[in-house]
Scaffold this motif. Structure first.
Motif, PDB file in Angstrom:
ATOM      1  N   LEU A   1       0.801  -1.224   0.000  1.00 27.07           N
ATOM      2  CA  LEU A   1       0.000   0.000   0.000  1.00 27.07           C
ATOM      3  C   LEU A   1       0.839   1.282   0.000  1.00 27.07           C
ATOM      4  CD1 LEU A   1      -2.924   1.076   0.010  1.00 27.07           C
ATOM      5  CD2 LEU A   1      -2.710   1.283   2.485  1.00 27.07           C
ATOM      6  N   PRO A   2       1.859   1.385   0.880  1.00 33.01           N
ATOM      7  CA  PRO A   2       2.642   2.636   0.849  1.00 33.01           C
ATOM      8  C   PRO A   2       3.269   2.918  -0.511  1.00 33.01           C
ATOM      9  CG  PRO A   2       3.128   1.411   2.837  1.00 33.01           C
ATOM     10  CD  PRO A   2       2.292   0.514   1.974  1.00 33.01           C
ATOM     11  N   PHE A   3       3.709   1.870  -1.208  1.00 33.31           N
ATOM     12  CA  PHE A   3       4.339   2.093  -2.510  1.00 33.31           C
ATOM     13  C   PHE A   3       3.300   2.468  -3.561  1.00 33.31           C
ATOM     14  CE2 PHE A   3       7.234  -0.455  -0.064  1.00 33.31           C
ATOM     15  CZ  PHE A   3       8.420   0.224  -0.252  1.00 33.31           C
TER      16      PHE A   3
ATOM     17  N   TYR B   1       0.551   4.011  -2.866  1.00 35.07           N
ATOM     18  CA  TYR B   1       0.166   5.369  -2.495  1.00 35.07           C
ATOM     19  C   TYR B   1       1.171   6.389  -3.038  1.00 35.07           C
ATOM     20  CZ  TYR B   1      -1.630   8.959   0.748  1.00 35.07           C
ATOM     21  OH  TYR B   1      -2.180  10.075   1.304  1.00 35.07           O
ATOM     22  N   MET B   2       2.452   5.989  -2.980  1.00 36.89           N
ATOM     23  CA  MET B   2       3.521   6.854  -3.494  1.00 36.89           C
ATOM     24  C   MET B   2       3.316   7.133  -4.986  1.00 36.89           C
ATOM     25  SD  MET B   2       7.591   5.947  -3.643  1.00 36.89           S
ATOM     26  CE  MET B   2       7.886   5.500  -1.978  1.00 36.89           C
TER      27      MET B   2
ATOM     28  N   LEU C   1       0.000   9.233  -5.659  1.00 37.24           N
ATOM     29  CA  LEU C   1       0.076  10.667  -5.405  1.00 37.24           C
ATOM     30  C   LEU C   1       0.934  11.389  -6.435  1.00 37.24           C
ATOM     31  CD1 LEU C   1      -1.488  10.261  -2.870  1.00 37.24           C
ATOM     32  CD2 LEU C   1       0.210  11.567  -1.604  1.00 37.24           C
TER      33      LEU C   1
ATOM     34  N   MET D   1       6.349  13.397  -4.002  1.00 37.53           N
ATOM     35  CA  MET D   1       6.069  11.972  -4.216  1.00 37.53           C
ATOM     36  C   MET D   1       6.699  11.513  -5.523  1.00 37.53           C
ATOM     37  SD  MET D   1       4.704  10.195  -1.950  1.00 37.53           S
ATOM     38  CE  MET D   1       4.031  10.521  -0.346  1.00 37.53           C
TER      39      MET D   1
ATOM     40  N   SER E   1      10.099  10.838  -4.691  1.00 40.46           N
ATOM     41  CA  SER E   1      10.249   9.544  -4.018  1.00 40.46           C
ATOM     42  C   SER E   1      10.279   8.398  -5.008  1.00 40.46           C
ATOM     43  CB  SER E   1       9.099   9.309  -3.035  1.00 40.46           C
ATOM     44  OG  SER E   1       9.030  10.341  -2.113  1.00 40.46           O
TER      45      SER E   1
ATOM     46  N   LEU F   1      10.099  -5.556  -0.155  1.00 43.80           N
ATOM     47  CA  LEU F   1      10.079  -4.148  -0.549  1.00 43.80           C
ATOM     48  C   LEU F   1      10.464  -3.164   0.558  1.00 43.80           C
ATOM     49  CD1 LEU F   1       6.980  -3.691  -2.881  1.00 43.80           C
ATOM     50  CD2 LEU F   1       9.356  -3.216  -3.413  1.00 43.80           C
TER      51      LEU F   1
ATOM     52  N   VAL G   1      14.693   7.376   2.995  1.00 44.22           N
ATOM     53  CA  VAL G   1      14.119   8.718   2.881  1.00 44.22           C
ATOM     54  C   VAL G   1      12.758   8.645   2.189  1.00 44.22           C
ATOM     55  CG1 VAL G   1      14.450  11.028   1.978  1.00 44.22           C
ATOM     56  CG2 VAL G   1      16.403   9.757   2.805  1.00 44.22           C
ATOM     57  N   ALA G   2      12.653   7.804   1.161  1.00 45.21           N
ATOM     58  CA  ALA G   2      11.389   7.698   0.434  1.00 45.21           C
ATOM     59  C   ALA G   2      10.302   7.067   1.304  1.00 45.21           C
ATOM     60  CB  ALA G   2      11.589   6.890  -0.843  1.00 45.21           C
TER      61      ALA G   2
ATOM     62  N   PHE H   1       9.094   9.297   4.079  1.00 46.03           N
ATOM     63  CA  PHE H   1       8.261  10.385   3.538  1.00 46.03           C
ATOM     64  C   PHE H   1       6.841   9.891   3.243  1.00 46.03           C
ATOM     65  CE2 PHE H   1       6.922  12.986  -0.204  1.00 46.03           C
ATOM     66  CZ  PHE H   1       6.640  14.122   0.533  1.00 46.03           C
ATOM     67  N   VAL H   2       6.734   8.696   2.668  1.00 42.83           N
ATOM     68  CA  VAL H   2       5.398   8.158   2.391  1.00 42.83           C
ATOM     69  C   VAL H   2       4.632   7.926   3.686  1.00 42.83           C
ATOM     70  CG1 VAL H   2       4.136   6.228   1.431  1.00 42.83           C
ATOM     71  CG2 VAL H   2       6.104   7.116   0.231  1.00 42.83           C
ATOM     72  N   TRP H   3       5.312   7.370   4.681  1.00 44.74           N
ATOM     73  CA  TRP H   3       4.633   7.169   5.969  1.00 44.74           C
ATOM     74  C   TRP H   3       4.155   8.493   6.545  1.00 44.74           C
ATOM     75  CZ3 TRP H   3       4.316   3.216  10.077  1.00 44.74           C
ATOM     76  CH2 TRP H   3       4.370   1.917   9.549  1.00 44.74           C
TER      77      TRP H   3
ATOM     78  N   MET I   1       1.144   9.555   4.638  1.00 48.20           N
ATOM     79  CA  MET I   1      -0.044   8.731   4.921  1.00 48.20           C
ATOM     80  C   MET I   1      -0.612   9.030   6.299  1.00 48.20           C
ATOM     81  SD  MET I   1       1.054   5.020   3.371  1.00 48.20           S
ATOM     82  CE  MET I   1      -0.553   4.277   3.427  1.00 48.20           C
TER      83      MET I   1
ATOM     84  N   ILE J   1      -4.061   9.568   4.263  1.00 50.96           N
ATOM     85  CA  ILE J   1      -5.136   8.617   3.997  1.00 50.96           C
ATOM     86  C   ILE J   1      -5.544   7.855   5.257  1.00 50.96           C
ATOM     87  CG2 ILE J   1      -3.560   6.759   3.305  1.00 50.96           C
ATOM     88  CD1 ILE J   1      -5.701   6.149   1.129  1.00 50.96           C
TER      89      ILE J   1
ATOM     90  N   TRP K   1       7.716  -2.728  10.395  1.00 51.44           N
ATOM     91  CA  TRP K   1       7.374  -2.801   8.969  1.00 51.44           C
ATOM     92  C   TRP K   1       8.634  -2.833   8.115  1.00 51.44           C
ATOM     93  CZ3 TRP K   1       8.208   0.897   4.994  1.00 51.44           C
ATOM     94  CH2 TRP K   1       7.488   0.674   3.811  1.00 51.44           C
TER      95      TRP K   1
END
Lengths: 315, 320
Positions: free
Chosen positions: A55-57, A59-60, A63, A283, A286, B125, B132-133, B136-138, B141, B148, B195
């Protein structure tokens, strides 16, 4: 405990005494319940973890392809309506600052330069070193090996202060060369550990045949062992690339004052604090940072994971 | 997985020429590690006993007079103990969580099924993606305004207010009529670590599981053991050495982890672990001596843990 006979060999011998009937029934019912719930639980775990990891990927990427206004209007949407799809975030993040972008194009070039140099130099240094550790009985062999293991396990934050001072004094702080040097020192111990595991798989007899045929040790390494472990050397190189590309702390300490030398990791972390740059643009940054690593990793996954966990099978 | 054939550490014919070549091949690596790891570490010890400000590092004499002032500063004010306590909770939580999830994942994908390779790859993954990526996503989110998680929490799970996962030190949760204080940001950071690092445990445990012989499990089945009993009494004991190794490795690395916490919370909201304090001494207070002293405290703890690791390796009969 008597060893169970395998089905194929169970011919003329009398069957082993079975446990009392009552117990078997109770046992098998319990087994059936356990087996069924475990079968369900297994898929719950797999699907749950898949959602959590992917999900996080997702979502990345999502966005990075939506305009910021659409995100603010409807933050919980997990799909992109075709009308909203846009690549403008990528344009913005990659364009140079002079062209009104964020200059990630420059950062990518810096990251690539640093990572590729680290890979090449680390391998040139580590391949002979690993060979010496794997095959040659020199004085202090064990101590050197323990030193490398310790250097591999030693965390960056403990090394950061003295290296910061040292590199400031020699005038290498703020330069990509200094960063490359640090990355070499950080990756050589891991590279040696991995390469040693690979080189160990070359049969000694093959090398000895080369020695008997009049090759020197260096000749054996160059003409026999290296070609045999070439794919593994590539895998080690890619692993070094990943470490250097992903690294953050030293890039922060060494380069933070000079935007033109930022790596992608540093650039993203520095810009993600600012309020002016839309999240969607970052994003896209990222994705740009993550994609090369994922491609590299999954193209060599088997080799890489094999080298890293080589000790674990022995238990 | 490449299986290594065990060979005796020393050759029968201990040729001196080989030894000389060995030293020649070894020395570039050795020089680099000595120059960029060992010497700086020793220098760091020296700096820890000197008064050194950030502005002076270009000019100061490396052999200026020694003092204990940095350690007084580090140990004073009780913040060291708070940060070490936070580090300890953070480390224990992260290590347990990552190994626990890793074990669950490894057991779940143990038997072949369609799409197993894809699932394996997906599980790796979080570990391979740049820190860093993913931080940033966390952060995005979990963002209270447009993240979200809070959006779904409010619309689907009926949360009254968005939860500031990364900027709130503590909140009180009511459960079964009792009220519990929980450290929000620290727990979020631990969840992130679980995670991000469960794939590491997953990889090692999977490699070990693949190498287990089927015989003892079949024997247990014949003897009437249930699946859970087989796991508890047959599989788990065989995984224990790897789990112990993972626990030590992850503890060493998490205890000194800087990137993750710094990028998630910046060390605010009750997540000020010891490594972030090193960075603060260096960049905020601009006191290099104190930063070195703090990192020395970390290094001492680390050396103790390394000793445990080496002891475990030796007990496993691993060649060093």
């Amino acid at each position: 405990m008597s060893a169970p006979t395998t089905p194929g060999t169970q011919t003329s011998t009398a069957p082993a005494p079975r446990p009392p009937e009552v117990q078997r029934v109770r046992g098998s019912r319990r087994h059936e319940i356990e087996r069924r719930s475990l079968r369900i639980l297994r898929w719950v775990v797999i699907i749950g973890l898949l959602i959590v990891t992917l999900l996080p990927f997702y979502y990345m990427v999502l966005l990075s392809l939506r305009p910021i206004e659409a995100l603010l209007r409807n933050p919980s949407s997990l799909i992109i309506p075709p009308a909203e799809f846009t690549l403008s975030s990528y344009q913005q993040v990659l364009a140079s600052t002079a062209a009104g972008g964020q200059g990630f194009g420059r950062f990518i070039a810096n990251s690539a330069l640093v990572a590729v140099s680290a890979v090449i130099i680390s391998l040139i240094v580590a391949v002979p070193g690993a060979y010496a550790i794997a095959r040659l009985p020199f004085f202090g062999h064990r101590q050197v090996n323990a030193l490398f293991l310790a250097a591999y396990l030693f965390p960056a934050i403990v090394m950061a202060i003295p290296l910061f001072v040292l590199f400031t004094r020699v005038g290498l702080r703020g330069s990509l060369v200094g960063l490359i040097l640090v990355y070499i020192a950080q990756t050589v111990p891991v590279a040696i550990y991995m390469l040693r595991n690979y080189l160990d798989t070359v049969p000694v007899a093959v090398e000895e045949a080369g020695l008997v045929d009049g090759l020197t040790r260096i000749g054996v390494l160059r003409r026999i062992s290296l070609p045999l472990v070439m794919p593994s050397i590539m895998a080690t190189g890619l692993f070094i690339f990943m470490i250097a590309w992903n690294e953050f702390l030293f890039a922060l300490l060494f380069l933070v004052e000079r935007r033109e030398s930022w790596t992608v990791s540093l650039g993203l972390s520095q810009l993600s604090g600012s309020a002016e740059i839309p999240t969607t643009v970052l994003m896209a940054g990222s994705v740009v940072l993550t994609l090369p690593i994922l491609i590299l990793f999954f193209s060599t996954e088997r080799l890489l994971t094999g080298g890293l966990t080589a000790g674990a099978e022995k238990g | 997985m490449s299986a290594l054939p065990l060979r005796p550490p020393r050759r029968r014919t201990l040729s001196q020429r080989d030894a000389r070549t060995g030293i020649a091949l070894m020395s570039p690596t050795l020089i680099i590690v000595l120059a960029v790891v060992v010497v700086p570490l020793l220098w760091s010890v020296l700096i820890a006993f000197q008064q050194l400000k950030l502005l002076e590092i270009g000019t100061a004499n490396p052999f200026r007079s020694l003092t204990l002032a940095n350690f007084e500063r580090v140990f004073a004010s009780g913040r060291l103990w708070v940060s070490l306590g936070t580090t300890l909770v953070y480390t224990a939580g992260s290590v347990l969580l990552s190994i626990g999830i890793g074990l669950l994942a490894a057991m779940a994908v143990r038997r072949p099924f369609r799409g197993r390779n894809f699932v394996r790859a997906a599980f790796l993954l979080p570990y391979v993606a740049p820190v860093v990526a993913v931080t940033f996503v966390w952060r995005t989110m979990l963002n209270p305004q447009f993240g979200i998680v809070n959006e779904v929490g409010q619309s689907t799970f009926g949360w009254a207010d968005p939860i500031p996962f990364l900027s709130e030190a503590q909140r009180t949760v009511e459960f079964l009529g009792a009220q519990f204080p929980i450290p929000t940001a620290l727990l979020t950071a631990i969840a992130f670590e679980g995670w991000r690092y469960f794939p590491f445990a997953f990889l090692f445990l999977m490699a070990r599981l693949e190498a287990l012989s089927a015989e003892s499990e079949e024997a247990a089945l014949v003897d009437g053991a249930s699946p859970l009993q087989t796991f508890r009494y047959i599989i788990l004991p065989q995984l224990m050495p790897v789990i112990a190794l993972l626990a030590v490795l992850r503890t060493i690395w998490t205890f000194n982890e800087f990137d993750d916490i710094f990028l998630l919370t910046g060390g605010a909201a009750g997540t000020g672990v010891a490594s972030v304090r090193v960075y603060e001494f260096l960049t905020v207070q601009r006191n290099v001596g104190a930063a070195a002293a703090q990192s020395l405290v970390l290094a001492v703890v680390l050396v103790l843990m390394l000793a445990v690791y080496l002891f475990l390796m030796r007990r496993r009969g691993e060649r060093l």
